[in-house]
Design an enzyme around this catalytic site. Sequence first.
Site, PDB file in Angstrom:
ATOM      1  N   ARG A 288     -18.543   2.931  -6.048  1.00  0.00           N
ATOM      2  CA  ARG A 288     -18.586   1.474  -6.051  1.00  0.00           C
ATOM      3  C   ARG A 288     -19.991   0.910  -6.161  1.00  0.00           C
ATOM      4  NH1 ARG A 288     -14.116  -0.577  -1.689  1.00  0.00           N
ATOM      5  NH2 ARG A 288     -12.324   0.230  -2.830  1.00  0.00           N
ATOM      6  N   GLU A 376     -14.187  -8.771  12.091  1.00  0.00           N
ATOM      7  CA  GLU A 376     -15.306  -8.649  11.152  1.00  0.00           C
ATOM      8  C   GLU A 376     -16.597  -9.206  11.749  1.00  0.00           C
ATOM      9  OE1 GLU A 376     -14.266  -9.722   7.142  1.00  0.00           O
ATOM     10  OE2 GLU A 376     -16.356  -9.764   6.484  1.00  0.00           O
TER      11      GLU A 376
END
Lengths: 562, 111
Positions: A288, A376
């Site tokens: 990625r 998060e």
Amino acid sequence: MHLETDVLVIGAGGAGMYAALEAAKAGASVLLADRSLIGRGGATVMAQMTVAAALGEQTPDSWEYHLSDTLAAGRGLCDERLATMMCQEGPARIREMDAWKVGWARNGDHIAQIHAPGHDRPRCVYVDVLSTGPAVSRTLRTQLNLANGIRRVGDLAIVDIVVRDGIACGAVAVHLSTGEPVTIAAKSVIIATGGLTRLYRRNSASFNMGGDGYALALRAGAELIDMEFVQFFPIGHLAPRLVGMDPIMWDPFRYKLGGKLLNAEMHEFEDDYAAQDARSDGNYVLTRDRATYAISKEVESGRGSPAGGAYLSFKHVPEAELRRSFGQVIDKLAANGIDLTQQLVEVAPIAHYHMGGVRVDETMQTGIPGLYACGEAVGGANGANRLSGNAITEAFVFGARAGQCAAKTALQAAANWSNEAAAPALNMLRASEKRDTPNLSVAVTDLQALMADKVGPFRTEEKLAEAIVEIDRMASELGAAPPSSGQSFDPLLIDWLDLRNMLQVAKAVAVPALARTESRGAHQRDDHPGLDEAWTLNQIVSLSGGDISLARGANISKKASA
Amino acid sequence: MKAILEIKRGTPGAEPHIETFEVAFEHGQSILDGLRAVRHETDPTLAFRFACINANACKECMMLIDGKVDYACTVRLKEGVTTLAPLPKKALVRDLVTEIAPPDERLHGKG
Ligand SMILES: Cc1cc2nc3c(=O)[nH]c(=O)nc-3n(C[C@H](O)[C@H](O)[C@H](O)COP(=O)(O)OP(=O)(O)OC[C@H]3O[C@@H](n4cnc5c(N)ncnc54)[C@H](O)[C@@H]3O)c2cc1C
Ligand code: FES
């Protein structure tokens, strides 16, 4: 207006809703506040893909294997306590959600688990069709409805946490739909506000993801960790306009069907970059971070697609196979006027997730007693890079843990509220006045462009230093009191409050990025390529005299290589 | 291409008024994209509710579009006039914003 509660949970995503449920179960009264509607404002409801947990339903698996994949992806920087907790407790939460009828897809008589990049085996559960996040949100909302002792309030934006004698005692908020300031006395406070990807021009964020929680934590005196690690997703959807679909949805199909990345000259450019990269990942030509690099470089060299990315092509795939692989997704695409047999789509790297965040211990408590964080908003579990599927697991596990621990603290604590400690934030809100300001929604896009260009996936000392100067300039221009156009649902006030946080958080990303003179995971320095063992350490950001200050943790490389 | 948005604006109790904005757009862009462009280019005081922008997941952007209840993020901009108004059966907050939260998720309780 003044409210009182044992536990205040800020943010009603997967983490905040789980925290509220567990805190109530432990016997605490809970106020669950969200600046948007409950269960709708953040990333959780938008996620469409998968959730990772070592259930061993599809293939034998153990949380230790999940942990070793997580640590490998984190490139030596994971907080192993947090990563272990996530991998070890993930399966129980996934099964609890299953018992609550979230509807994890089945494969015959067991829960289906698919193989996502970076995991060593099929480990990721999902809800068909691209419905994981909406199903998760709906399920948790239903549980909230069934629970006792949880007051839910939407349209309530937390502006600052109130700290008295070094202990969190509540918060100051603004009720958006009336404009009225609200004080909330709480014996413990949980930050569950999600990530910060709205800081970037191209992102998968909702409007509420400018990183409020990091700013709240900083101003309360808590520390942040690993803030330089923002995850960019290489092939986020760019064009044509696509609504109703997760912008990262192309990835599994590209993985499965070998979707081709083409530049403006219709040249398949991945191979040009592959030679430089020893690590290839499963069916991808490039990992990625290399794919992000390749697309960015093609665009920089003037070979980008019209919207400024790369083309993704499935034209080589026979229609029947497209239909079989994409299933009902083909119809959703058709509704957007996209026919993959005829047409290319454009993709580009987009800011997608934040590895960094509030620094917590095993009880999810920050350095400020009574102040917790989860989801998060927390930093550490994923180190320098996150595996796909770990974020929702982390939201559940850390949310539940934060709820339990915050309730325990609250039930033992005496009320500690102080009007005096709340005064600065209240006065700031009350000082808001009708005045002429530059259009702050433009300032937000200016900041997003600055972050993308100078604090994006590829960084240099020069760009980062320029960004910091510009962030400081914008912050001084913003001023100390919000402008206001009126009373109820005031977009000028919202812009101002957002920018106040976004600028602080932008600097909290840029400063450690400038200091880290190496490339590791999601932090790539063009002027310092390659990982440097001496940098196997976490950087810690805090606020000192109103400005961002930076400290280094101990080198943890021994642990990482063990 | 140019879209003309005729927007019903106002606050509870006051007589609503129509304001007209022109926005340039590209094929496929949503009404929500248009509203965000209006705030950005012309009038930052325009109030409307939304969270997810692309995902059509938050369901917060419902309003009356050419007389029909719909999502601002899924209806596309078109050339010529589009009328926008707040949801008629919900209490008005400001401009296109209405009180859509379930009563037990509001600060001021049920009703
Ligand atoms: C499009 C998209 C797709 C994704 N897909 C996946 C996936 O397939 N698998 C996976 O594991 N992860 C995925 N992720 C990441 C994952 O969804 C998130 O990391 C996770 O859902 C975060 O949960 P959370 O509860 O911490 O935060 P969120 O769900 O973002 O919730 C935070 C809440 O806090 C509220 N809030 C913020 N500031 C304030 C404030 N000042 N006052 C009051 N409330 C506030 C927000 O309105 C929001 O409702 C995806 C993310 C995105 C954006
Ligand atoms: S903006 Fe979220 S559904 Fe329209």
